[in-house]
Design a protein around this motif. Sequence first.
Motif, PDB file in Angstrom:
ATOM      1  N   LEU A 150       0.773  -1.107   6.791  1.00 36.39           N
ATOM      2  CA  LEU A 150       1.139   0.301   6.607  1.00 36.39           C
ATOM      3  C   LEU A 150       0.035   1.242   7.101  1.00 36.39           C
ATOM      4  O   LEU A 150       0.319   2.321   7.616  1.00 36.39           O
ATOM      5  CB  LEU A 150       1.484   0.588   5.150  1.00 36.39           C
ATOM      6  N   SER A 151      -1.214   0.822   6.963  1.00 31.34           N
ATOM      7  CA  SER A 151      -2.328   1.638   7.453  1.00 31.34           C
ATOM      8  C   SER A 151      -2.286   1.792   8.968  1.00 31.34           C
ATOM      9  O   SER A 151      -2.735   2.796   9.507  1.00 31.34           O
ATOM     10  CB  SER A 151      -3.666   1.012   7.046  1.00 31.34           C
ATOM     11  N   CYS A 152      -1.740   0.798   9.639  1.00 33.91           N
ATOM     12  CA  CYS A 152      -1.647   0.855  11.101  1.00 33.91           C
ATOM     13  C   CYS A 152      -0.566   1.816  11.585  1.00 33.91           C
ATOM     14  O   CYS A 152      -0.622   2.286  12.714  1.00 33.91           O
ATOM     15  CB  CYS A 152      -1.389  -0.541  11.670  1.00 33.91           C
ATOM     16  N   VAL A 153       0.418   2.103  10.755  1.00 37.50           N
ATOM     17  CA  VAL A 153       1.516   2.984  11.182  1.00 37.50           C
ATOM     18  C   VAL A 153       1.524   4.316  10.458  1.00 37.50           C
ATOM     19  O   VAL A 153       2.296   5.204  10.809  1.00 37.50           O
ATOM     20  CB  VAL A 153       2.903   2.301  11.011  1.00 37.50           C
ATOM     21  N   GLY A 154       0.690   4.467   9.473  1.00 36.24           N
ATOM     22  CA  GLY A 154       0.676   5.692   8.688  1.00 36.24           C
ATOM     23  C   GLY A 154      -0.503   6.577   9.011  1.00 36.24           C
ATOM     24  O   GLY A 154      -1.388   6.229   9.786  1.00 36.24           O
ATOM     25  N   SER A 162      -0.068   7.512   4.252  1.00 35.02           N
ATOM     26  CA  SER A 162       1.122   8.341   4.207  1.00 35.02           C
ATOM     27  C   SER A 162       1.997   7.974   5.400  1.00 35.02           C
ATOM     28  O   SER A 162       1.566   8.113   6.546  1.00 35.02           O
ATOM     29  CB  SER A 162       0.711   9.814   4.277  1.00 35.02           C
ATOM     30  N   ILE A 163       3.219   7.482   5.125  1.00 29.93           N
ATOM     31  CA  ILE A 163       4.140   7.153   6.212  1.00 29.93           C
ATOM     32  C   ILE A 163       5.194   8.257   6.316  1.00 29.93           C
ATOM     33  O   ILE A 163       5.616   8.812   5.302  1.00 29.93           O
ATOM     34  CB  ILE A 163       4.788   5.764   6.054  1.00 29.93           C
ATOM     35  N   TYR A 172       9.991   5.761   7.061  1.00 31.53           N
ATOM     36  CA  TYR A 172      10.408   5.332   5.724  1.00 31.53           C
ATOM     37  C   TYR A 172      11.909   5.043   5.695  1.00 31.53           C
ATOM     38  O   TYR A 172      12.339   3.997   5.207  1.00 31.53           O
ATOM     39  CB  TYR A 172      10.047   6.392   4.676  1.00 31.53           C
ATOM     40  N   LYS A 173      12.712   5.966   6.197  1.00 32.45           N
ATOM     41  CA  LYS A 173      14.177   5.795   6.175  1.00 32.45           C
ATOM     42  C   LYS A 173      14.597   4.571   6.992  1.00 32.45           C
ATOM     43  O   LYS A 173      15.482   3.816   6.582  1.00 32.45           O
ATOM     44  CB  LYS A 173      14.889   7.047   6.700  1.00 32.45           C
ATOM     45  N   ARG A 174      13.965   4.375   8.130  1.00 35.89           N
ATOM     46  CA  ARG A 174      14.268   3.217   8.980  1.00 35.89           C
ATOM     47  C   ARG A 174      13.957   1.910   8.250  1.00 35.89           C
ATOM     48  O   ARG A 174      14.747   0.969   8.250  1.00 35.89           O
ATOM     49  CB  ARG A 174      13.473   3.329  10.272  1.00 35.89           C
ATOM     50  N   MET A 175      12.800   1.871   7.598  1.00 34.83           N
ATOM     51  CA  MET A 175      12.396   0.668   6.872  1.00 34.83           C
ATOM     52  C   MET A 175      13.289   0.456   5.654  1.00 34.83           C
ATOM     53  O   MET A 175      13.683  -0.671   5.345  1.00 34.83           O
ATOM     54  CB  MET A 175      10.914   0.754   6.490  1.00 34.83           C
ATOM     55  N   GLU A 176      13.601   1.543   4.952  1.00 30.33           N
ATOM     56  CA  GLU A 176      14.448   1.435   3.765  1.00 30.33           C
ATOM     57  C   GLU A 176      15.819   0.842   4.119  1.00 30.33           C
ATOM     58  O   GLU A 176      16.311  -0.078   3.451  1.00 30.33           O
ATOM     59  CB  GLU A 176      14.628   2.807   3.115  1.00 30.33           C
ATOM     60  N   LEU A 177      16.434   1.361   5.165  1.00 31.63           N
ATOM     61  CA  LEU A 177      17.740   0.854   5.585  1.00 31.63           C
ATOM     62  C   LEU A 177      17.648  -0.622   5.987  1.00 31.63           C
ATOM     63  O   LEU A 177      18.475  -1.443   5.576  1.00 31.63           O
ATOM     64  CB  LEU A 177      18.300   1.683   6.742  1.00 31.63           C
ATOM     65  N   ALA A 178      16.631  -0.962   6.774  1.00 26.79           N
ATOM     66  CA  ALA A 178      16.459  -2.356   7.209  1.00 26.79           C
ATOM     67  C   ALA A 178      16.244  -3.279   6.016  1.00 26.79           C
ATOM     68  O   ALA A 178      16.761  -4.413   5.992  1.00 26.79           O
ATOM     69  CB  ALA A 178      15.291  -2.457   8.182  1.00 26.79           C
ATOM     70  N   LEU A 179      15.512  -2.819   5.027  1.00 28.81           N
ATOM     71  CA  LEU A 179      15.271  -3.633   3.832  1.00 28.81           C
ATOM     72  C   LEU A 179      16.554  -3.824   3.024  1.00 28.81           C
ATOM     73  O   LEU A 179      16.813  -4.918   2.513  1.00 28.81           O
ATOM     74  CB  LEU A 179      14.173  -3.014   2.975  1.00 28.81           C
ATOM     75  N   ARG A 180      17.360  -2.791   2.901  1.00 27.45           N
ATOM     76  CA  ARG A 180      18.634  -2.929   2.177  1.00 27.45           C
ATOM     77  C   ARG A 180      19.542  -3.944   2.874  1.00 27.45           C
ATOM     78  O   ARG A 180      20.171  -4.775   2.232  1.00 27.45           O
ATOM     79  CB  ARG A 180      19.324  -1.577   2.041  1.00 27.45           C
ATOM     80  N   MET A 197       7.786   0.165  -3.465  1.00 27.08           N
ATOM     81  CA  MET A 197       6.402   0.217  -2.999  1.00 27.08           C
ATOM     82  C   MET A 197       6.279   1.177  -1.828  1.00 27.08           C
ATOM     83  O   MET A 197       5.370   2.001  -1.778  1.00 27.08           O
ATOM     84  CB  MET A 197       5.937  -1.193  -2.610  1.00 27.08           C
ATOM     85  N   LEU A 198       7.204   1.111  -0.888  1.00 29.44           N
ATOM     86  CA  LEU A 198       7.167   2.004   0.280  1.00 29.44           C
ATOM     87  C   LEU A 198       7.277   3.469  -0.125  1.00 29.44           C
ATOM     88  O   LEU A 198       6.612   4.328   0.458  1.00 29.44           O
ATOM     89  CB  LEU A 198       8.325   1.682   1.224  1.00 29.44           C
ATOM     90  N   ALA A 199       8.115   3.759  -1.101  1.00 29.19           N
ATOM     91  CA  ALA A 199       8.318   5.136  -1.550  1.00 29.19           C
ATOM     92  C   ALA A 199       7.007   5.761  -2.023  1.00 29.19           C
ATOM     93  O   ALA A 199       6.796   6.964  -1.868  1.00 29.19           O
ATOM     94  CB  ALA A 199       9.371   5.184  -2.656  1.00 29.19           C
ATOM     95  N   TYR A 200       6.138   4.947  -2.562  1.00 26.85           N
ATOM     96  CA  TYR A 200       4.836   5.424  -3.010  1.00 26.85           C
ATOM     97  C   TYR A 200       4.031   6.006  -1.841  1.00 26.85           C
ATOM     98  O   TYR A 200       3.244   6.933  -2.014  1.00 26.85           O
ATOM     99  CB  TYR A 200       4.056   4.279  -3.664  1.00 26.85           C
ATOM    100  N   PHE A 201       4.260   5.464  -0.639  1.00 25.89           N
ATOM    101  CA  PHE A 201       3.495   5.874   0.536  1.00 25.89           C
ATOM    102  C   PHE A 201       4.215   6.902   1.403  1.00 25.89           C
ATOM    103  O   PHE A 201       3.689   7.335   2.411  1.00 25.89           O
ATOM    104  CB  PHE A 201       3.143   4.651   1.393  1.00 25.89           C
ATOM    105  N   LYS A 202       5.424   7.283   1.014  1.00 25.75           N
ATOM    106  CA  LYS A 202       6.185   8.235   1.808  1.00 25.75           C
ATOM    107  C   LYS A 202       5.480   9.583   1.800  1.00 25.75           C
ATOM    108  O   LYS A 202       5.034  10.066   0.761  1.00 25.75           O
ATOM    109  CB  LYS A 202       7.608   8.360   1.236  1.00 25.75           C
ATOM    110  N   ASP A 203       5.408  10.192   2.980  1.00 20.04           N
ATOM    111  CA  ASP A 203       4.772  11.485   3.146  1.00 20.04           C
ATOM    112  C   ASP A 203       5.404  12.490   2.202  1.00 20.04           C
ATOM    113  O   ASP A 203       6.624  12.655   2.170  1.00 20.04           O
ATOM    114  CB  ASP A 203       4.921  11.944   4.591  1.00 20.04           C
ATOM    115  N   LYS A 204       4.606  13.154   1.404  1.00 20.20           N
ATOM    116  CA  LYS A 204       5.094  14.087   0.382  1.00 20.20           C
ATOM    117  C   LYS A 204       5.245  15.504   0.909  1.00 20.20           C
ATOM    118  O   LYS A 204       5.594  16.403   0.179  1.00 20.20           O
ATOM    119  CB  LYS A 204       4.162  14.107  -0.831  1.00 20.20           C
ATOM    120  N   HIS A 205       4.919  15.738   2.166  1.00 20.62           N
ATOM    121  CA  HIS A 205       4.946  17.106   2.728  1.00 20.62           C
ATOM    122  C   HIS A 205       6.308  17.482   3.181  1.00 20.62           C
ATOM    123  O   HIS A 205       7.136  16.837   3.606  1.00 20.62           O
ATOM    124  CB  HIS A 205       3.962  17.233   3.883  1.00 20.62           C
TER     125      HIS A 205
END
Length: 185
Positions: free
Chosen positions: A105-109, A145-146, A151-159, A177-185
């Motif tokens: 996640l650090s590599c893409v965020g 922060s992703i 986030y949406k792409r990963m969430e859909l793929a995970l579902r 876990m991913l939601a914790y890293f979702k950009d809050k802005h």
Amino acid sequence: MRTDKDFMVHIDSHNSLTAKYLINVSRNSIEQKSFEFLNQSIDFLLSQGSDAFASTIVMFDGYNDTSEEIYEIPEVRNWVNDLLLAHPYFIYFASRATDTHLDLLSCVGDIAIRYSGEKTLSPNEYARLGIDPLTEVERKQWTISINEILYKRMELALRLLGTRIDDPQGTNETITMLAYFKDKH
């Protein structure tokens, strides 16, 4: 020691890690943006179903001579970004015990780092000094922060993965876990 080879090994069950597999990605594969071996490894992990949840350590070989963190190396960041574009569910397999998920996640965020302690040395320098960086070096603290699109792409793929391998619990845990890293802005 640099191997210049991609490989996946089953980690002996007698170790203290909860991970089952180690995937070594060679610097050559990163520089050539090759995913051939990793695609084979992913096929294997998919065949393991829910047993592959958080089971895999990913190591990037050939960077032991640099003090840069893996997420500070542009070609590694680009390679991981391409990995998660091709396989946005891959984070499901990433070991939590060894922070493989954080490395990826650090590599893409976007990253904000708070340094404490001494300057980071390269793995080779730590070895020369007889220092185990996993247990003897104060860890950096960073915020990842992703962005919303990733986030949406990963969430859909995970579902979809949860349905495919019949592991809604593992994929929901990964999404949480991913939601914790979702950009809050």
